[in-house]
Scaffold this motif. Sequence first.
Motif, PDB file in Angstrom:
ATOM      1  N   UNK A  25     -27.673  63.842-106.095  1.00 27.58           N
ATOM      2  CA  UNK A  25     -27.881  62.660-105.251  1.00 27.58           C
ATOM      3  C   UNK A  25     -26.749  62.484-104.245  1.00 27.58           C
ATOM      4  N   UNK A  26     -25.520  62.815-104.636  1.00 25.30           N
ATOM      5  CA  UNK A  26     -24.401  62.735-103.688  1.00 25.30           C
ATOM      6  C   UNK A  26     -24.669  63.678-102.514  1.00 25.30           C
ATOM      7  N   UNK A  27     -25.062  64.893-102.839  1.00 26.94           N
ATOM      8  CA  UNK A  27     -25.263  65.923-101.817  1.00 26.94           C
ATOM      9  C   UNK A  27     -26.521  65.692-100.991  1.00 26.94           C
ATOM     10  N   UNK A  28     -27.632  65.408-101.647  1.00 35.49           N
ATOM     11  CA  UNK A  28     -28.924  65.392-100.951  1.00 35.49           C
ATOM     12  C   UNK A  28     -29.374  64.011-100.484  1.00 35.49           C
ATOM     13  N   UNK A  29     -28.957  62.966-101.157  1.00 39.81           N
ATOM     14  CA  UNK A  29     -29.517  61.648-100.862  1.00 39.81           C
ATOM     15  C   UNK A  29     -28.462  60.608-100.516  1.00 39.81           C
ATOM     16  N   UNK A  30     -27.266  61.045-100.241  1.00 38.33           N
ATOM     17  CA  UNK A  30     -26.204  60.143 -99.781  1.00 38.33           C
ATOM     18  C   UNK A  30     -25.869  59.017-100.763  1.00 38.33           C
ATOM     19  N   UNK A  31     -25.838  59.346-102.051  1.00 44.34           N
ATOM     20  CA  UNK A  31     -25.371  58.366-103.035  1.00 44.34           C
ATOM     21  C   UNK A  31     -23.966  57.940-102.626  1.00 44.34           C
ATOM     22  N   UNK A  32     -23.697  56.630-102.508  1.00 45.18           N
ATOM     23  CA  UNK A  32     -22.376  56.189-102.045  1.00 45.18           C
ATOM     24  C   UNK A  32     -21.272  56.559-103.031  1.00 45.18           C
ATOM     25  N   UNK A  33     -20.379  57.423-102.586  1.00 49.30           N
ATOM     26  CA  UNK A  33     -19.288  57.909-103.431  1.00 49.30           C
ATOM     27  C   UNK A  33     -18.094  58.246-102.552  1.00 49.30           C
ATOM     28  N   UNK A  44     -19.928  50.454-108.767  1.00 47.96           N
ATOM     29  CA  UNK A  44     -21.262  50.257-109.339  1.00 47.96           C
ATOM     30  C   UNK A  44     -22.130  49.330-108.485  1.00 47.96           C
ATOM     31  N   UNK A  45     -21.520  48.387-107.796  1.00 51.39           N
ATOM     32  CA  UNK A  45     -22.309  47.504-106.936  1.00 51.39           C
ATOM     33  C   UNK A  45     -22.949  48.295-105.793  1.00 51.39           C
ATOM     34  N   UNK A  46     -22.223  49.288-105.248  1.00 50.31           N
ATOM     35  CA  UNK A  46     -22.778  50.144-104.187  1.00 50.31           C
ATOM     36  C   UNK A  46     -23.901  51.018-104.730  1.00 50.31           C
ATOM     37  N   UNK A  47     -23.697  51.546-105.935  1.00 47.64           N
ATOM     38  CA  UNK A  47     -24.719  52.391-106.563  1.00 47.64           C
ATOM     39  C   UNK A  47     -25.974  51.569-106.844  1.00 47.64           C
ATOM     40  N   UNK A  48     -25.807  50.380-107.386  1.00 49.53           N
ATOM     41  CA  UNK A  48     -26.961  49.510-107.675  1.00 49.53           C
ATOM     42  C   UNK A  48     -27.720  49.163-106.397  1.00 49.53           C
ATOM     43  N   UNK A  49     -27.006  48.866-105.321  1.00 47.58           N
ATOM     44  CA  UNK A  49     -27.651  48.546-104.049  1.00 47.58           C
ATOM     45  C   UNK A  49     -28.426  49.750-103.524  1.00 47.58           C
ATOM     46  N   UNK A  50     -27.846  50.946-103.660  1.00 46.81           N
ATOM     47  CA  UNK A  50     -28.489  52.191-103.231  1.00 46.81           C
ATOM     48  C   UNK A  50     -29.800  52.405-103.998  1.00 46.81           C
ATOM     49  N   UNK A  51     -29.779  52.156-105.295  1.00 43.05           N
ATOM     50  CA  UNK A  51     -30.990  52.295-106.116  1.00 43.05           C
ATOM     51  C   UNK A  51     -32.026  51.253-105.701  1.00 43.05           C
ATOM     52  N   UNK A  52     -31.606  49.999-105.541  1.00 42.01           N
ATOM     53  CA  UNK A  52     -32.527  48.921-105.179  1.00 42.01           C
ATOM     54  C   UNK A  52     -33.145  49.140-103.801  1.00 42.01           C
ATOM     55  N   UNK A  53     -32.437  49.828-102.925  1.00 40.53           N
ATOM     56  CA  UNK A  53     -32.970  50.149-101.593  1.00 40.53           C
ATOM     57  C   UNK A  53     -33.965  51.301-101.632  1.00 40.53           C
ATOM     58  N   UNK A  54     -34.198  51.843-102.833  1.00 35.99           N
ATOM     59  CA  UNK A  54     -35.200  52.892-102.998  1.00 35.99           C
ATOM     60  C   UNK A  54     -34.711  54.291-102.724  1.00 35.99           C
ATOM     61  N   UNK A  55     -33.416  54.462-102.601  1.00 33.25           N
ATOM     62  CA  UNK A  55     -32.884  55.777-102.245  1.00 33.25           C
ATOM     63  C   UNK A  55     -32.944  56.776-103.395  1.00 33.25           C
ATOM     64  N   UNK A  56     -33.062  56.310-104.628  1.00 33.10           N
ATOM     65  CA  UNK A  56     -33.135  57.215-105.770  1.00 33.10           C
ATOM     66  C   UNK A  56     -34.561  57.703-106.005  1.00 33.10           C
TER      67      UNK A  56
END
Length: 72
Positions: A25-33, A44-56
């Motif tokens: 996900x870091x490489x392909x889908x821009x997981x915030x890291x 974790x707040x950035x990760x949760x927002x990323x998931x809620x935005x449908x990026x996962x």
Amino acid sequence: MTEPWVSVDQVAAHLGVAKDTVYRWIEAKSLPAQRVGRLWKFKLSDVDRWVMDGMAAEDAAALSKKSMSKDE
């Protein structure tokens, strides 16, 4: 108080996925890291927002291609 940075292990456990999935996900889908030396760190707040935005979620275009090929 500022939010602590967490590791790949902690993000994987938080999301219930394998560490390899987090790295993909870091490489392909821009997981915030953020890279700190050789390690990846996360808020974790950035990760949760990323998931809620449908990026996962699986790519919508890939899903529609799969469903179209089943209909044929």
